[in-house]
Design a protein around this motif. Structure first.
Motif, mmCIF file in Angstrom:
data_model
loop_
_atom_site.group_PDB
_atom_site.id
_atom_site.type_symbol
_atom_site.label_atom_id
_atom_site.label_comp_id
_atom_site.label_asym_id
_atom_site.label_seq_id
_atom_site.Cartn_x
_atom_site.Cartn_y
_atom_site.Cartn_z
ATOM 1 N N ALA A 169 8.963 6.140 8.584
ATOM 2 C CA ALA A 169 10.113 4.678 7.828
ATOM 3 C C ALA A 169 8.878 3.902 7.580
ATOM 4 N N ILE A 170 8.589 3.209 6.452
ATOM 5 C CA ILE A 170 7.482 2.589 5.755
ATOM 6 C C ILE A 170 8.473 1.305 5.319
ATOM 7 N N PRO A 171 6.536 -0.138 5.410
ATOM 8 C CA PRO A 171 7.492 -1.450 4.750
ATOM 9 C C PRO A 171 7.961 -1.124 3.434
ATOM 10 N N GLN A 172 8.575 -1.918 3.088
ATOM 11 C CA GLN A 172 9.830 -2.414 2.426
ATOM 12 C C GLN A 172 8.429 -1.924 0.901
ATOM 13 N N GLY A 173 7.783 -3.028 1.228
ATOM 14 C CA GLY A 173 7.121 -3.532 -0.264
ATOM 15 C C GLY A 173 6.035 -2.538 -0.946
ATOM 16 N N PRO A 175 4.237 0.874 -2.091
ATOM 17 C CA PRO A 175 4.030 1.498 -3.199
ATOM 18 C C PRO A 175 5.271 2.917 -3.913
ATOM 19 N N LEU A 176 5.054 3.670 -2.522
ATOM 20 C CA LEU A 176 5.756 4.876 -1.706
ATOM 21 C C LEU A 176 7.371 3.981 -1.600
ATOM 22 N N SER A 177 7.824 3.069 -1.369
ATOM 23 C CA SER A 177 9.065 3.054 -0.847
ATOM 24 C C SER A 177 9.518 2.788 -2.066
ATOM 25 N N ARG A 178 8.924 2.792 -3.570
ATOM 26 C CA ARG A 178 10.059 2.636 -4.751
ATOM 27 C C ARG A 178 10.977 4.206 -5.308
ATOM 28 N N GLY A 179 10.159 5.360 -3.875
ATOM 29 C CA GLY A 179 11.481 6.982 -3.733
ATOM 30 C C GLY A 179 12.461 7.116 -2.972
ATOM 31 N N ILE A 240 6.857 -2.284 11.027
ATOM 32 C CA ILE A 240 6.891 -2.386 9.944
ATOM 33 C C ILE A 240 7.872 -3.354 9.029
ATOM 34 N N SER A 241 8.977 -3.584 9.271
ATOM 35 C CA SER A 241 9.186 -4.330 8.487
ATOM 36 C C SER A 241 8.005 -5.990 8.169
ATOM 37 N N ALA A 242 7.195 -6.551 8.724
ATOM 38 C CA ALA A 242 6.174 -6.502 8.533
ATOM 39 C C ALA A 242 4.985 -6.213 7.834
ATOM 40 N N GLN A 257 19.700 0.983 7.767
ATOM 41 C CA GLN A 257 18.926 0.232 6.610
ATOM 42 C C GLN A 257 18.187 -1.292 7.388
ATOM 43 N N PRO A 258 17.283 -1.712 8.278
ATOM 44 C CA PRO A 258 15.951 -2.774 9.012
ATOM 45 C C PRO A 258 16.159 -3.251 7.983
ATOM 46 N N GLU A 259 15.845 -4.590 7.728
ATOM 47 C CA GLU A 259 15.738 -5.131 6.476
ATOM 48 C C GLU A 259 14.209 -5.433 7.028
ATOM 49 N N GLY A 260 13.750 -4.642 5.302
ATOM 50 C CA GLY A 260 11.934 -4.994 5.083
ATOM 51 C C GLY A 260 11.394 -3.103 5.287
ATOM 52 N N VAL A 261 12.254 -2.507 5.503
ATOM 53 C CA VAL A 261 12.018 -1.362 5.955
ATOM 54 C C VAL A 261 12.514 -0.341 4.766
ATOM 55 N N ALA A 262 12.194 1.136 4.708
ATOM 56 C CA ALA A 262 12.780 2.101 3.677
ATOM 57 C C ALA A 262 12.347 3.811 4.412
ATOM 58 N N CYS A 263 13.722 4.086 4.289
ATOM 59 C CA CYS A 263 13.272 5.352 5.083
ATOM 60 C C CYS A 263 13.562 6.601 4.809
#
Length: 301
Positions: A169-173, A175-179, A240-242, A257-263
């Motif tokens: 799990a990484i922050p939604q913002g 750069p890698l979250s785009r994947g 993570i969301s912060a 899918q918690p807000e602000g988190v990319a999995c």
């Protein structure tokens, strides 16, 4: 031997405190202390070393407690077998579950169980996996619901209810979250090595998932920069969301899918088991089997 007195001594040992034991037994500390002093006078030995922070059994106390737990276990097995034979649907069931997901499972399962066994007394206990395993081995817990790998199982009995994947799990913002895969599709795979310069918040070292997590980083060939350790997956996701860190968590905590988190899935797709456990020589009563079945239904959803 006085069975009530035996239960009192075991409770002192389990709580490691006469104050906490008295609270759990709904006795005054003075009354419980009198029971202990009376037994020690009868035996002619001290059973517990007294300190303000911890009551530990003496060597004589260890011998007494071993026999006491055996006696209580024999009584529990005997009563459960008779209750099953007579189909009374009465009795007592002590259940352990882990913090976090465990209470969610219990609150969903218990009402259904209670409708089937309204006269059963159920004692819930929120405990770590290691504490559940210790209490089950000692005969102080009828059933435990825990998350662990095969190599973390003790010699007691285990029933696998569900196999769960561990995810990154990484922050939604980030750069890698785009994947990240769109909602409803299988998770995209991300190698943690691409995050080796990022801080991580991880579960504490004694947790059963930490061995899984450490293996993930060994496979990726780096030691993570650990911001801090916690006992709560919810805390990890909040951090993570912060956008303060990355983490490795069970699928259960991110399935909505918690807000602000990319999995992302991990390259090795590590898993562990959600399992029910009971004593190696314990008798699994009909109510206990029903509770396990209801818990299995909950996890299979």
């Amino acid at each position: 031997m006085d069975l009530k007195q035996i239960e009192y001594m075991v409770k002192i040992a389990d709580e490691k405190s006469i104050t906490r034991a008295a609270e759990k037994l709904f006795l005054t500390q003075s009354a419980l202390n009198q029971q202990l002093l009376r037994l020690e006078r009868e035996l002619g030995v001290q059973l517990f070393k007294r300190t303000k922070s911890d009551w530990a059994p003496t060597p004589a106390g260890e011998i007494y407690l071993e026999g006491a737990r055996d006696i209580l276990g024999i009584r529990r097995r005997t009563y459960n077998r008779i209750s099953d034979l007579a189909n009374t649907k009465k009795g007592y069931l002590s259940i352990g579950f882990t913090p976090g997901r465990g209470i969610e499972m219990f609150t969903k399962v218990y009402p259904k169980f209670h409708s089937l066994y309204p006269d059963m007394t159920v004692e819930p206990n929120e405990l770590s996996v290691l504490k559940q395993q210790a209490f089950i081995a000692q005969g102080g817990l009828d059933l435990g619901f825990m998350t662990l790998r095969e190599d973390q199982r003790t010699k007691d009995n285990y029933i696998t209810l569900f196999q769960e994947e561990i995810v990154l799990a990484i922050p939604q913002g980030h750069p890698l979250s785009r994947g990240a895969a769109p909602e409803g599709e299988p998770l995209a795979v991300l190698d943690p090595a691409r995050l080796k310069y990022e801080p991580f918040v991880l579960m504490y070292k004694e947790s059963t998932i930490r061995r899984v997590i450490d293996d993930v980083f060994r496979r990726s060939g780096f030691v993570p920069d650990v911001l801090f350790e916690t006992s709560s997956n919810a805390t990890i996701l909040s951090m993570i969301s912060a956008s303060l860190c990355c983490g490795v968590v069970p699928w259960h905590y991110v399935k909505n899918q918690p807000e602000g988190v990319a999995c992302f899935a991990l390259p090795s797709h590590p898993t562990w088991d959600v399992a029910a456990s009971y004593g190696k020589y314990a008798y699994l009563s009909a109510p206990a089997k029903t509770f396990i079945k209801l818990a299995g239904d909950f996890w299979s959803r």
